[in-house]
Design a protein around this motif. Sequence first.
Motif, PDB file in Angstrom:
ATOM      1  N   PRO A 115       0.840  -1.193   0.000  1.00 16.20           N
ATOM      2  CA  PRO A 115       0.000   0.000   0.000  1.00 16.20           C
ATOM      3  C   PRO A 115       0.879   1.249   0.000  1.00 16.20           C
ATOM      4  O   PRO A 115       1.866   1.310   0.737  1.00 16.20           O
ATOM      5  CB  PRO A 115      -0.792  -0.087   1.301  1.00 16.20           C
ATOM      6  CG  PRO A 115      -0.501  -1.422   1.890  1.00 16.20           C
ATOM      7  CD  PRO A 115       0.734  -1.948   1.234  1.00 16.20           C
ATOM      8  N   THR A 116       0.540   2.214  -0.811  1.00 19.75           N
ATOM      9  CA  THR A 116       1.347   3.439  -0.851  1.00 19.75           C
ATOM     10  C   THR A 116       1.268   4.190   0.475  1.00 19.75           C
ATOM     11  O   THR A 116       2.141   4.993   0.773  1.00 19.75           O
ATOM     12  CB  THR A 116       0.915   4.369  -2.001  1.00 19.75           C
ATOM     13  OG1 THR A 116      -0.472   4.664  -1.861  1.00 19.75           O
ATOM     14  CG2 THR A 116       1.190   3.731  -3.345  1.00 19.75           C
ATOM     15  N   THR A 117       0.249   3.911   1.278  1.00 23.52           N
ATOM     16  CA  THR A 117       0.124   4.566   2.577  1.00 23.52           C
ATOM     17  C   THR A 117       1.070   3.971   3.610  1.00 23.52           C
ATOM     18  O   THR A 117       1.189   4.490   4.711  1.00 23.52           O
ATOM     19  CB  THR A 117      -1.311   4.448   3.112  1.00 23.52           C
ATOM     20  OG1 THR A 117      -1.656   3.054   3.206  1.00 23.52           O
ATOM     21  CG2 THR A 117      -2.287   5.178   2.218  1.00 23.52           C
ATOM     22  N   ARG A 118       1.746   2.860   3.267  1.00 26.60           N
ATOM     23  CA  ARG A 118       2.692   2.228   4.192  1.00 26.60           C
ATOM     24  C   ARG A 118       4.069   2.073   3.564  1.00 26.60           C
ATOM     25  O   ARG A 118       4.855   1.239   3.972  1.00 26.60           O
ATOM     26  CB  ARG A 118       2.169   0.871   4.632  1.00 26.60           C
ATOM     27  CG  ARG A 118       0.945   0.987   5.522  1.00 26.60           C
ATOM     28  CD  ARG A 118       0.545  -0.338   6.059  1.00 26.60           C
ATOM     29  NE  ARG A 118       0.088  -1.184   4.955  1.00 26.60           N
ATOM     30  CZ  ARG A 118      -0.610  -2.288   5.109  1.00 26.60           C
ATOM     31  NH1 ARG A 118      -0.921  -2.718   6.300  1.00 26.60           N
ATOM     32  NH2 ARG A 118      -0.981  -2.987   4.069  1.00 26.60           N
ATOM     33  N   SER A 119       4.347   2.877   2.559  1.00 27.21           N
ATOM     34  CA  SER A 119       5.646   2.833   1.886  1.00 27.21           C
ATOM     35  C   SER A 119       6.195   4.246   1.802  1.00 27.21           C
ATOM     36  O   SER A 119       5.456   5.186   1.520  1.00 27.21           O
ATOM     37  CB  SER A 119       5.508   2.265   0.472  1.00 27.21           C
ATOM     38  OG  SER A 119       4.992   0.966   0.516  1.00 27.21           O
ATOM     39  N   THR A 124       9.590  10.319   2.998  1.00 25.62           N
ATOM     40  CA  THR A 124       8.204  10.751   2.859  1.00 25.62           C
ATOM     41  C   THR A 124       7.348   9.596   2.379  1.00 25.62           C
ATOM     42  O   THR A 124       7.786   8.811   1.529  1.00 25.62           O
ATOM     43  CB  THR A 124       8.107  11.900   1.824  1.00 25.62           C
ATOM     44  OG1 THR A 124       8.994  12.943   2.227  1.00 25.62           O
ATOM     45  CG2 THR A 124       6.705  12.450   1.720  1.00 25.62           C
ATOM     46  N   LEU A 125       6.129   9.500   2.902  1.00 29.54           N
ATOM     47  CA  LEU A 125       5.212   8.487   2.394  1.00 29.54           C
ATOM     48  C   LEU A 125       4.987   8.707   0.907  1.00 29.54           C
ATOM     49  O   LEU A 125       4.791   9.844   0.464  1.00 29.54           O
ATOM     50  CB  LEU A 125       3.865   8.550   3.113  1.00 29.54           C
ATOM     51  CG  LEU A 125       3.823   7.990   4.523  1.00 29.54           C
ATOM     52  CD1 LEU A 125       2.466   8.271   5.160  1.00 29.54           C
ATOM     53  CD2 LEU A 125       4.123   6.502   4.530  1.00 29.54           C
ATOM     54  N   ILE A 126       5.009   7.633   0.154  1.00 25.27           N
ATOM     55  CA  ILE A 126       4.803   7.735  -1.289  1.00 25.27           C
ATOM     56  C   ILE A 126       3.430   8.322  -1.587  1.00 25.27           C
ATOM     57  O   ILE A 126       3.273   9.126  -2.497  1.00 25.27           O
ATOM     58  CB  ILE A 126       4.996   6.367  -1.965  1.00 25.27           C
ATOM     59  CG1 ILE A 126       6.468   5.966  -1.867  1.00 25.27           C
ATOM     60  CG2 ILE A 126       4.531   6.389  -3.410  1.00 25.27           C
ATOM     61  CD1 ILE A 126       6.783   4.573  -2.352  1.00 25.27           C
ATOM     62  N   SER A 127       2.426   7.965  -0.773  1.00 21.25           N
ATOM     63  CA  SER A 127       1.070   8.473  -1.010  1.00 21.25           C
ATOM     64  C   SER A 127       0.965   9.975  -0.796  1.00 21.25           C
ATOM     65  O   SER A 127       0.000  10.600  -1.223  1.00 21.25           O
ATOM     66  CB  SER A 127       0.078   7.756  -0.103  1.00 21.25           C
ATOM     67  OG  SER A 127       0.404   7.985   1.266  1.00 21.25           O
ATOM     68  N   GLU A 128       1.962  10.571  -0.144  1.00 23.93           N
ATOM     69  CA  GLU A 128       1.966  12.008   0.086  1.00 23.93           C
ATOM     70  C   GLU A 128       2.851  12.735  -0.918  1.00 23.93           C
ATOM     71  O   GLU A 128       3.261  13.876  -0.694  1.00 23.93           O
ATOM     72  CB  GLU A 128       2.446  12.314   1.508  1.00 23.93           C
ATOM     73  CG  GLU A 128       1.508  11.801   2.570  1.00 23.93           C
ATOM     74  CD  GLU A 128       2.037  12.026   3.973  1.00 23.93           C
ATOM     75  OE1 GLU A 128       3.158  12.551   4.131  1.00 23.93           O
ATOM     76  OE2 GLU A 128       1.339  11.658   4.916  1.00 23.93           O
ATOM     77  N   GLY A 129       3.182  12.061  -2.005  1.00 24.93           N
ATOM     78  CA  GLY A 129       3.991  12.707  -3.033  1.00 24.93           C
ATOM     79  C   GLY A 129       5.476  12.674  -2.768  1.00 24.93           C
ATOM     80  O   GLY A 129       6.199  13.549  -3.211  1.00 24.93           O
ATOM     81  N   GLY A 130       5.929  11.653  -2.027  1.00 23.09           N
ATOM     82  CA  GLY A 130       7.355  11.518  -1.736  1.00 23.09           C
ATOM     83  C   GLY A 130       8.185  11.423  -3.005  1.00 23.09           C
ATOM     84  O   GLY A 130       7.665  11.256  -4.100  1.00 23.09           O
ATOM     85  N   ALA A 131       9.474  11.551  -2.845  1.00 25.46           N
ATOM     86  CA  ALA A 131      10.399  11.523  -3.977  1.00 25.46           C
ATOM     87  C   ALA A 131      10.217  10.262  -4.793  1.00 25.46           C
ATOM     88  O   ALA A 131       9.932   9.198  -4.264  1.00 25.46           O
ATOM     89  CB  ALA A 131      11.826  11.616  -3.471  1.00 25.46           C
TER      90      ALA A 131
END
Length: 133
Positions: A115-119, A124-131
Amino acid sequence: MPHVTLYALEDDLAGREPGIIGGLTDAVVSVYGEWARASVDVRLIGIPAGRWARGGVPVTTAAPSVTFGLREEVFARPDAAEVTARLVAAFTDAVTAVFGDGYREDVLVELVGQPTTRSGLGGTLISEGGARR
């Protein structure tokens, strides 16, 4: 970024690294397309003799296993059954091309949805627009 991890007995893996890296990368590309090649991350884990066991007893031979981490959204796609079947077949073919067809029936391929919310990537969380890489 697709993550492929291959586990094999160290003695079986030694010297086969270039072939299996190329084969596993090609397996991902065969399903997703050439655009994915640059982002495939392959990790080879060689397990020393005596550290792989079955039934409580160390084994002297074991078929390599593959774990493929991908975004869990893949499993919700309308073509999920086809995509997952193609991935399992492509990874099995890649392993047996390098290690021999005698292992085919025992090659384990695990598709693990992340899940992008746990990666996270780059803190930065990927679901939050991380690098992205």
